[in-house]
Design a protein around this motif. Structure first.
Motif, mmCIF file in Angstrom:
data_model
loop_
_atom_site.group_PDB
_atom_site.id
_atom_site.type_symbol
_atom_site.label_atom_id
_atom_site.label_comp_id
_atom_site.label_asym_id
_atom_site.label_seq_id
_atom_site.Cartn_x
_atom_site.Cartn_y
_atom_site.Cartn_z
ATOM 1 N N VAL A 70 0.771 -0.849 -0.027
ATOM 2 C CA VAL A 70 -0.480 -0.469 0.143
ATOM 3 C C VAL A 70 0.719 1.180 -0.070
ATOM 4 O O VAL A 70 2.027 1.599 1.085
ATOM 5 N N THR A 105 -1.773 -1.681 -3.953
ATOM 6 C CA THR A 105 -3.470 -0.130 -4.147
ATOM 7 C C THR A 105 -2.060 1.004 -3.396
ATOM 8 O O THR A 105 -0.819 1.334 -2.298
ATOM 9 N N SER A 107 -2.695 4.535 -2.754
ATOM 10 C CA SER A 107 -4.051 6.259 -1.645
ATOM 11 C C SER A 107 -3.449 7.274 -1.995
ATOM 12 O O SER A 107 -2.208 7.885 -1.820
ATOM 13 N N CYS A 124 -2.353 0.043 -10.790
ATOM 14 C CA CYS A 124 -2.707 -1.149 -9.462
ATOM 15 C C CYS A 124 -3.985 -1.021 -9.230
ATOM 16 O O CYS A 124 -4.402 -0.020 -9.615
ATOM 17 N N LEU A 125 -4.474 -0.987 -7.615
ATOM 18 C CA LEU A 125 -5.656 -0.495 -7.255
ATOM 19 C C LEU A 125 -5.056 0.878 -6.918
ATOM 20 O O LEU A 125 -4.457 1.568 -6.578
ATOM 21 N N ALA A 127 -6.950 3.728 -4.361
ATOM 22 C CA ALA A 127 -7.968 4.152 -2.562
ATOM 23 C C ALA A 127 -7.556 5.868 -2.421
ATOM 24 O O ALA A 127 -6.984 6.433 -2.490
ATOM 25 N N ASN A 167 -11.657 -4.340 -10.140
ATOM 26 C CA ASN A 167 -11.702 -2.732 -9.459
ATOM 27 C C ASN A 167 -12.170 -2.328 -8.909
ATOM 28 O O ASN A 167 -12.233 -0.663 -9.655
ATOM 29 N N THR A 170 -11.262 1.621 -3.659
ATOM 30 C CA THR A 170 -11.114 2.078 -2.136
ATOM 31 C C THR A 170 -11.353 3.527 -1.238
ATOM 32 O O THR A 170 -10.489 4.051 -1.618
#
Length: 189
Positions: A70, A105, A107, A124-125, A127, A167, A170
Motif C-alpha cells: 500500500v 494499492t 492511496s 494498480c488499485l 484508494a 477493480n 477503496t
C-alpha cells in the motif's frame, strides 16, 4: 502489517508532506523532499531483508511474507508520481519483485488532475482518503478538498480507467467523534 494469509508493506513517497491534514501526524511535518525510485524500492527490499525473505540459492522469494503493497505512508504519492510509478513498475515486473498489480494499492487524498494516471500508467488499485462526506467537513480534515472538492473528485473517479467489478475503489475514512461519525455521514454519498 503481518496477517495469517498475507503480509503488507506500507510505502512512503516523500519525507514530510504539504497537505496538513489535522488528524495525520505527517501533516504536522514540513515537506523535506520527494523520495527517489531507488529509495521507494529500497523500502521493500529492507523489509524483505529484515524478514529474511530471500531464498539465497535462487535469489528469489522462497516464502512470501510480503505479498501486498500500500502506498499510504508519508507524503502524497501523486506529488511524486514518476518515482512512485517507476518503483511500482519494478515491484510488479517479473524480473523485479514480481508482486501482482492487484496486490498493490495507491492511496491519494484526491489530487484530481493526476488520478487517472494511476490507472493508465501503473494499473494498480486505487484508494481515496475521503474522511468526510460534505465539503465543509472534508475542507477541515483534508484541506486539498478546497482545491478539488467532493463533486470534482467523484466526477473524476467515475471516469477512472480500470474501474469495474474486479477493480473497485477503496475509500479510507478515519472516524472522529462528533465530527464525521454521524448516521447522516454514513448514509451520504
Amino acid at each position: 502489517i503481518p496477517e495469517k494469509t498475507r503480509g503488507t508493506i506500507c510505502l512512503s513517497s516523500q519525507i514530510g508532506c504539504t497537505l496538513t491534514c489535522p488528524f495525520c501526524f505527517t501533516g504536522t511535518q514540513k515537506l523535506v523532499r520527494n523520495l527517489s525510485t531507488a529509495e521507494i524500492v529500497g523500502q521493500i527490499l529492507v523489509v524483505k531483508d529484515d524478514l529474511d525473505e530471500w531464498d539465497h540459492s535462487k535469489k528469489l522469494c522462497n516464502r512470501k511474507l510480503i505479498s501486498n503493497i500500500v502506498v499510504m505512508g508519508m507524503g502524497e504519492p501523486l506529488y511524486n508520481f514518476s518515482s512512485i510509478r517507476n518503483a511500482l513498475k519494478i515491484a510488479m515486473d517479473c524480473e523485479g519483485l514480481s508482486i501482482s498489480r492487484k496486490k498493490i494499492t495507491l492511496s491519494t487524498s484526491g489530487i484530481v488532475p493526476e488520478i487517472n494516471k494511476i490507472g493508465e500508467e501503473i494499473g494498480c488499485l486505487l484508494a481515496i482518503s475521503l474522511h468526510g462526506t460534505t465539503n465543509e467537513i472534508r475542507n477541515r480534515l483534508v484541506p486539498i478538498n478546497k482545491k478539488w472538492d467532493i463533486e470534482s473528485l467523484f466526477s473524476c473517479l467515475r471516469q477512472y480507467p480500470t474501474l469495474g467489478n474486479s477493480n473497485r475503489i477503496t475509500f479510507e475514512y478515519v472516524m472522529l467523534k462528533n465530527i464525521n461519525d454521524s448516521n447522516r455521514d454514513a448514509k451520504r454519498l
